[in-house]
Motif scaffolding. Sequence first.
Motif, short mmCIF file in Angstrom:
data_model
loop_
_atom_site.label_atom_id
_atom_site.label_comp_id
_atom_site.label_asym_id
_atom_site.label_seq_id
_atom_site.Cartn_x
_atom_site.Cartn_y
_atom_site.Cartn_z
N GLY A 116 0.89 -1.15 0.00
CA GLY A 116 0.00 0.00 0.00
C GLY A 116 0.92 1.19 0.00
N THR A 117 0.38 2.36 0.13
CA THR A 117 1.28 3.51 0.16
C THR A 117 1.25 4.17 1.51
OG1 THR A 117 -0.50 4.62 -0.95
CG2 THR A 117 1.42 4.11 -2.28
N PHE A 118 2.44 4.40 2.05
CA PHE A 118 2.53 5.08 3.33
C PHE A 118 2.26 6.56 3.10
CE2 PHE A 118 5.02 7.67 6.23
CZ PHE A 118 4.51 7.23 7.45
N ASP A 119 1.49 7.14 3.99
CA ASP A 119 1.17 8.55 3.85
C ASP A 119 1.10 9.18 5.24
OD1 ASP A 119 0.13 11.03 3.30
OD2 ASP A 119 -1.15 10.29 1.69
N GLY A 120 1.89 10.22 5.44
CA GLY A 120 1.91 10.92 6.72
C GLY A 120 0.54 11.46 7.10
N LEU A 121 -0.24 11.81 6.07
CA LEU A 121 -1.58 12.35 6.33
C LEU A 121 -2.47 11.31 7.00
CD1 LEU A 121 -2.57 14.37 3.15
CD2 LEU A 121 -2.38 15.23 5.48
N ASP A 122 -2.22 10.03 6.68
CA ASP A 122 -2.99 8.95 7.30
C ASP A 122 -2.77 8.94 8.80
OD1 ASP A 122 -4.50 7.63 5.38
OD2 ASP A 122 -2.77 6.57 4.58
N ILE A 123 -1.50 9.06 9.20
CA ILE A 123 -1.16 9.04 10.62
C ILE A 123 -1.86 10.21 11.32
CG2 ILE A 123 0.77 9.22 12.27
CD1 ILE A 123 1.33 6.77 10.78
N LEU A 124 -1.79 11.38 10.68
CA LEU A 124 -2.41 12.59 11.24
C LEU A 124 -3.92 12.38 11.39
CD1 LEU A 124 -1.29 15.39 12.00
CD2 LEU A 124 -2.19 16.21 9.83
N ALA A 125 -4.52 11.77 10.34
CA ALA A 125 -5.96 11.52 10.37
C ALA A 125 -6.32 10.55 11.49
CB ALA A 125 -6.41 10.96 9.02
N LEU A 126 -5.44 9.55 11.70
CA LEU A 126 -5.70 8.57 12.76
C LEU A 126 -5.67 9.24 14.13
CD1 LEU A 126 -3.57 5.57 11.44
CD2 LEU A 126 -6.06 5.68 11.61
N ILE A 127 -4.68 10.12 14.32
CA ILE A 127 -4.56 10.81 15.62
C ILE A 127 -5.77 11.71 15.84
CG2 ILE A 127 -3.18 12.49 16.92
CD1 ILE A 127 -0.70 11.27 15.50
N LEU A 128 -6.11 12.50 14.81
CA LEU A 128 -7.27 13.40 14.94
C LEU A 128 -8.55 12.61 15.15
CD1 LEU A 128 -6.50 16.08 12.21
CD2 LEU A 128 -6.45 16.36 14.69
N GLY A 129 -8.70 11.50 14.42
CA GLY A 129 -9.89 10.66 14.52
C GLY A 129 -10.02 10.08 15.92
N SER A 130 -8.89 9.63 16.50
CA SER A 130 -8.98 9.03 17.83
C SER A 130 -9.28 10.10 18.89
CB SER A 130 -7.72 8.23 18.16
OG SER A 130 -6.59 8.94 17.79
N LEU A 131 -8.70 11.29 18.69
CA LEU A 131 -9.01 12.39 19.63
C LEU A 131 -10.50 12.73 19.58
CD1 LEU A 131 -5.98 14.83 19.18
CD2 LEU A 131 -6.55 13.45 21.20
N LEU A 132 -11.03 12.78 18.38
CA LEU A 132 -12.46 13.09 18.20
C LEU A 132 -13.34 12.01 18.83
CD1 LEU A 132 -14.48 15.09 16.83
CD2 LEU A 132 -14.51 13.52 14.90
N SER A 133 -12.97 10.74 18.59
CA SER A 133 -13.74 9.63 19.18
C SER A 133 -13.74 9.76 20.69
CB SER A 133 -13.09 8.28 18.82
OG SER A 133 -12.83 8.20 17.48
N TYR A 134 -12.56 10.04 21.26
CA TYR A 134 -12.45 10.14 22.71
C TYR A 134 -13.33 11.26 23.22
CZ TYR A 134 -10.47 10.08 27.36
OH TYR A 134 -10.33 9.97 28.70
N LYS A 135 -13.26 12.39 22.53
CA LYS A 135 -14.02 13.58 22.94
C LYS A 135 -15.53 13.29 22.91
CE LYS A 135 -13.67 18.43 23.00
NZ LYS A 135 -14.68 18.57 23.99
N LEU A 136 -15.98 12.67 21.82
CA LEU A 136 -17.42 12.41 21.66
C LEU A 136 -17.91 11.35 22.64
CD1 LEU A 136 -17.80 12.42 17.77
CD2 LEU A 136 -18.52 14.19 19.38
N LEU A 137 -17.14 10.26 22.77
CA LEU A 137 -17.61 9.12 23.56
C LEU A 137 -17.42 9.34 25.06
CD1 LEU A 137 -16.32 6.26 21.22
CD2 LEU A 137 -18.67 7.04 21.49
N SER A 138 -16.51 10.23 25.45
CA SER A 138 -16.27 10.45 26.88
C SER A 138 -17.46 11.13 27.54
CB SER A 138 -15.00 11.28 27.09
OG SER A 138 -15.16 12.53 26.46
N LYS A 139 -18.33 11.73 26.74
CA LYS A 139 -19.52 12.40 27.29
C LYS A 139 -20.60 11.39 27.68
CE LYS A 139 -18.82 16.71 24.88
NZ LYS A 139 -18.99 17.29 23.55
#
Lengths: 261, 360
Positions: free
Chosen positions: B111-134
């Motif tokens: 597949g192709t490695f992409d730095g943007l993927d890593i960034l998206a994963l971090i942002l996505g997990s932060l968002l999940s945490y924020k939404l679900l922690s409520k």
Amino acid sequence: MKIKLQVIILSLTSFLIGSCGETTTDSSTGLSGQSGSLASMTIANGDLHILNNGYVISFDLSGELVLSSKVTSDSHSWDAETIFNYNNEYLLVGTDNSVNIFSLNSESEELLPAEFVSSFQHLTARDPVIALEGIAYFTTRDGNESTHTNRDALGVLDISDITTPIEILVDNSLKEPYGLTLSNGSLFVCDKAAGLTKFSIEKDELGNVSALVYQQSYSIYPCNDVIANGDLLVLTDPKSVNQVRVNGSELELVSKIELFY
Amino acid sequence: MRGLNRYTVYGILLCICGLFYYANVRQTPVIFEYLALLQWLKLATPLDKISSFIDAWLLSFIYILSVCSVSFGLLKNTKISLYSIVTFWLCFAVVFELFQLNNSEFYIFRGTFDGLDILALILGSLLSYKLLSKVERKKEFNQNNSIIVKKIVLLLFGTYGVLGSYYPFNHQCEFPDGSMQKCMVEPIYLPMSQIRESDEIFFDSEFGQDLADKWSHLGYPTQIYNGIKNAGKIYLYQNYLFVNDRFKGTHVFDNSDPSMPKHIAYFRVMGNQDIAIQNNILYLDSYTDIVAIDLYQLNHEQPDLNVVPIRRNRNVLEAPEITDLLPPGIYYSGTVPELGIVIGYTTSEFDDFYFWDLEL
């Protein structure tokens, strides 16, 4: 007063340029020829510029057969496909999703790398770009001549301020537009679906381009690319290279070079 | 059904959105192709590709939101904290993304490695945490054996999701002749020395007889015009019209009378696609080289045997990037630039395919 002077200078220059025919490339130092809009190599300001894996590589041609010095542009363009010499001052690079403008530092004596100036982003599609007197014309296509999507477009940009290209209009009437050229105030576009297509360029009272008006498609002249040569057009298609004379709305076939295959 | 609460449903809906994207926008050969669901999600006409910038990170973002949400829903009544769920999936996805850095050794992780993927994963997990922690969680914990089963189900779900964009191990690709063979191919090289040796100027003995006569005395070959296979770029210079035959060379026509262009010469320069002329010197590109031809000398009344009208400027360009010439999904086992220009490839079943029609 200032505006009036500008208008006079503009109309004078357009008269001068118009009277000696619209040339695609004409180097200031030494004689060069005209390339089609799909070229990825061009001569500008006396140097040879070629797109090589996304970089503009420039060569000093003073050694004639020997390419003496070489410089590489500061910026990379993804999927760059075409390069156009604009007034021996700028290079317009047509890419998959933008028109990128590079400055040639034409006042310098020594060969300098093409320097990135600005970029106009458009939809993801392939395209060539040409320009004349502050206006750039580009086409983009989706690679499929039977469907009509918003990626099949003919666009006009105001590049009078080279640092901030502004979109004037986008025309979506063609299915697969490709090469293009300007001839006697008209814009000719090679459309793979409809054939050579003519647009007239409408201007407002200030002389600014305001609209492209569809004139006619010549389906008997399919083409990939086109070069204007005085009142003639040179067209290429997979089967032949045709030269046609533009005579009002009529196109007269002057000659046909058969490609045999 | 116990456990299948609304967060699980949100996660599954997100997952379906991701599959919809794969089915209609991405269209890469993925393991998901074997899913019946993916086939149902396919629209009659594929959608337009959206910006490559969004394309690069969107799926990773959807993935992390989906797995976090499904896991949270299933493990809601357990001791497992939201923090550990999110951290686990983030690490899991990042590790898989990093595997792609080394794509030639781990076939399954191509597949192709992409730095943007890593960034998206971090942002996505932060968002999940924020939404679900409520969300308020029950204080009483459900201590039964179904937790381990749920964990296994989740792990399978997450693994399948993360592997989706990779090529499956025994995946077959479609080749230009319609055959299905292994996706890994060997490059076919043409050494630059062979390309350089093939440079030749042919004069037309039929329509450009004067020129042909002059030069054939000096040992230059003559040829009659026998067509152009893949007409490419065109160029006008003075009274001449140049027409490129893609990857083969460039033809010259005397166009002083546009109603009767005459073929006068052909410059055989392998790899040539582009034409430029200044001060009677013609420049033709040829892979890593640029060939310069002196048109003034060629037109000279009395050709001088001591003047060589053609010169190849070697290694002035980078070899062209070649991966985009391969059909979708097909890739090289590896390439060695020193061996020459890659002009095609050999499949695992020893079928040869060439990118360009070169007369070798």
